[in-house]
Design an enzyme around this catalytic site. Structure first.
Site, PDB file in Angstrom:
ATOM      1  N   GLY A 265       0.767  -1.239   0.000  1.00 18.07           N
ATOM      2  CA  GLY A 265       0.000   0.000   0.000  1.00 18.07           C
ATOM      3  C   GLY A 265       0.795   1.285   0.000  1.00 18.07           C
ATOM      4  N   ASP A 312      -9.305  -9.857  -7.625  1.00 17.14           N
ATOM      5  CA  ASP A 312      -8.272  -9.912  -8.645  1.00 17.14           C
ATOM      6  C   ASP A 312      -8.504  -8.801  -9.672  1.00 17.14           C
ATOM      7  OD1 ASP A 312      -6.430 -10.608 -10.571  1.00 17.14           O
ATOM      8  OD2 ASP A 312      -6.947 -12.731 -10.576  1.00 17.14           O
ATOM      9  N   CYS A 392      10.072  -4.750  -9.045  1.00 10.83           N
ATOM     10  CA  CYS A 392      11.318  -4.663  -8.281  1.00 10.83           C
ATOM     11  C   CYS A 392      12.195  -5.850  -8.674  1.00 10.83           C
ATOM     12  CB  CYS A 392      11.060  -4.614  -6.782  1.00 10.83           C
ATOM     13  SG  CYS A 392       9.968  -5.908  -6.165  1.00 10.83           S
TER      14      CYS A 392
END
Length: 521
Positions: A265, A312, A392
């Site tokens: 978040g 989803d 990442c």
């Protein structure tokens, strides 16, 4: 005539009183020492059990490749009380775990009776054999202490067998943790940047980032998890590369935005701050554990324009009136996390050695398949003007290859690759024309390994076919009927498992829970 006994002299009486005082002081010191030792042993007793609970989650997530959070995130969760001791115990136990497992196996100490507490056994063995002497104040501690000689003998034989001179030589090669600056993102919904700079200048040199106005840089080595401004959500521990994603999307106040894979978040609430609390952000999250982390992050931030959706993103219907006005999408899908493996302490995990050639692994290919599908879905929203795709990961398969695969579709829908942060020198790998628009960050820059791509719609969207559902080909291409609902109107457990079963049936994907390092993502 009998003589009257003489009274003792004053010096003798004084010496006696001093001796009595010395005895009392010694007893008091011994009593205080005993109390201090008892308190330390009690604290260590509870710290080992807290560490065992976290270690159980870490090893289970690593074994199934579905980790719900990183080591740091699990340790620094609100449920862990003694964070410092727990973190040290887990890191050291994981460091020595291959050796601990081998000596336990050779001594047959880990019997069926104790296997249910194997994580606590691992931690206690580390403490007794490799760490400090501890009191046998629990059944596991007593059991390991009784077998200490056998464990030390097995360790000595292991050193002889491996032909090493020290225990350290038995440990696998590990990635060194190079100190990096501590980055802080100021939550402008709660505090202004000048006030934050003034507060943190009391403990460190503070530098404002030249590129990101709400980012502060402190010297390495500061643990700020318990700082009041961090605890109340005025400031978030977030890496610079992670902060670049929301700024690249650049949503305007009043827009409707989707954060497609939102947990933990940090990027979601960053969007809320950039939008000045106006407009609406729909934060989608499928994983139940990560959903709770997302809820806590939003609560701490004070953002009021975020709707958390338990479901989803791939099930969100772009034609639904609720989403037809979405103008920006931030897509940071599940990835290998290879760009932040050192920060996440992944080099301590048992799977690390097996994943040395992760770039060519089957898991990376499955992740890339999911990432491509999610990006194609984001491109299909009719009113979307801007989309950021970020990972990442340092692997080309999850980055440049995914972007290249969707370029024909993006072009047909009026999108082009834009160049976020033109002044940034490290760009995408030169594997296709236009890769210079992509952005990479690297651990060698003192940052996390991130990848960012920005799609901007430059032409009106006139090529999206409107399906009426009567065409057989449409029926074959339609996704499952399950659609996400706003939490908690529907049983999130049903939603989670039904959606997971559908996805596994479609692609057999074994995607992980994604990166959840709070100070990164």
């Amino acid at each position: 005539m009998a003589r009257r006994p003489q009274a003792p002299s004053q010096p003798q009486r004084s010496n006696k009183n001093e001796n009595q005082k010395d005895e009392k002081n010694k007893k008091k010191k011994n009593g205080n020492r005993m109390k201090s030792r008892d308190a330390a042993e009690r604290a260590a007793y509870f710290a080992r059990r807290e560490a065992a609970g976290v270690l159980h989650q870490v090893l289970r997530g690593d074994a199934t490749r579905r980790a719900s959070a990183s080591i740091k995130s699990l340790v620094y969760s609100p449920s862990v009380r003694n964070k410092k001791a727990t973190f040290a115990l887990i890191c050291q136990t994981l460091k020595y775990l291959p050796v601990i497992k081998e000596i336990l196996t050779s001594t047959v100490i880990l019997s069926n009776k104790w296997k249910k507490q194997q994580e606590l056994i691992y931690i206690t063995v580390y403490d007794i054999i490799f760490g400090k002497e501890i009191g046998a104040n629990g059944p596991v501690e007593k059991y390991i202490s009784q077998h200490k000689a056998a464990l030390e003998s097995a360790l000595a034989k292991m050193c002889v067998r491996r032909k090493v001179k020290s225990i350290e030589d038995l440990l696998p090669n590990k990635t060194e943790d190079v100190p990096k600056p501590r980055f802080l993102r100021v939550n402008t919904l709660k505090i202004d940047i000048e006030s934050a700079v003034k507060e943190f200048s009391k403990i460190s040199t503070v530098k404002r980032d030249e590129m990101l106005p709400d980012l502060l840089e402190l010297l390495p080595g500061f643990d700020l998890h318990d700082h009041p401004l961090v605890l109340d959500g005025s400031v978030f521990l977030q890496g610079k590369a992670s902060c670049m994603v929301a700024h690249a999307l650049n949503p305007k106040p009043g827009w409707k935005v989707i954060d497609a894979c939102a947990a933990p978040g940090n990027k979601t609430i960053h969007l809320a701050a950039l939008m000045k609390g106006r407009g609406n952000i729909i934060a989608c999250e499928l994983n139940e554990t990560r959903l709770k982390i997302l809820q806590e992050t939003v609560r701490r931030s004070g953002a009021t324009n975020i709707d958390i959706m338990s479901g989803d993103f791939l099930d969100v219907d772009p034609k639904d009136p609720a989403y037809r006005k979405v103008r920006a999408i931030l897509l940071d899908p599940s990835c290998s996390g290879s760009g932040i493996s050192a920060q996440r302490l992944d080099h301590l995990l048992p799977s690390h050695i097996k994943d040395v050639d992760a770039g060519a692994s089957k898991r990376i290919q499955k992740l890339a398949g999911f990432q491509r599908k999610a990006l194609e879905h984001a491109l299909s929203f009719p009113s979307v003007e801007r989309i950021t795709y970020s990972t990442c990961s340092v692997h080309q398969e999850e980055n440049e290859d995914v972007i290249q695969s969707v370029l024909p579709l993006a072009s047909s829908l009026g999108f082009e690759l834009a160049t976020p942060y033109p002044q940034w020198k490290r760009r995408g790998l030169p594997v296709f024309d236009g890769s210079e628009h992509l952005l990479r960050t690297d651990p060698s820059d003192g940052m996390e390994g991130f990848f960012v791509a920005l799609f901007v719609r430059t032409q009106p969207n006139e090529k999206i076919a409107v399906r009426d559902g009567n065409n057989p080909s449409d029926l074959n291409n339609r996704r499952g009927s399950l659609r996400p609902v706003y939490f908690p109107r529907m049983s999130k457990m049903f939603l989670y498992y039904a959606s997971r079963m559908r996805r596994n049936a479609e692609e057999g994907c074994e995607t992980c829970g994604g990166c959840s390092e709070r100070s990164c993502c």
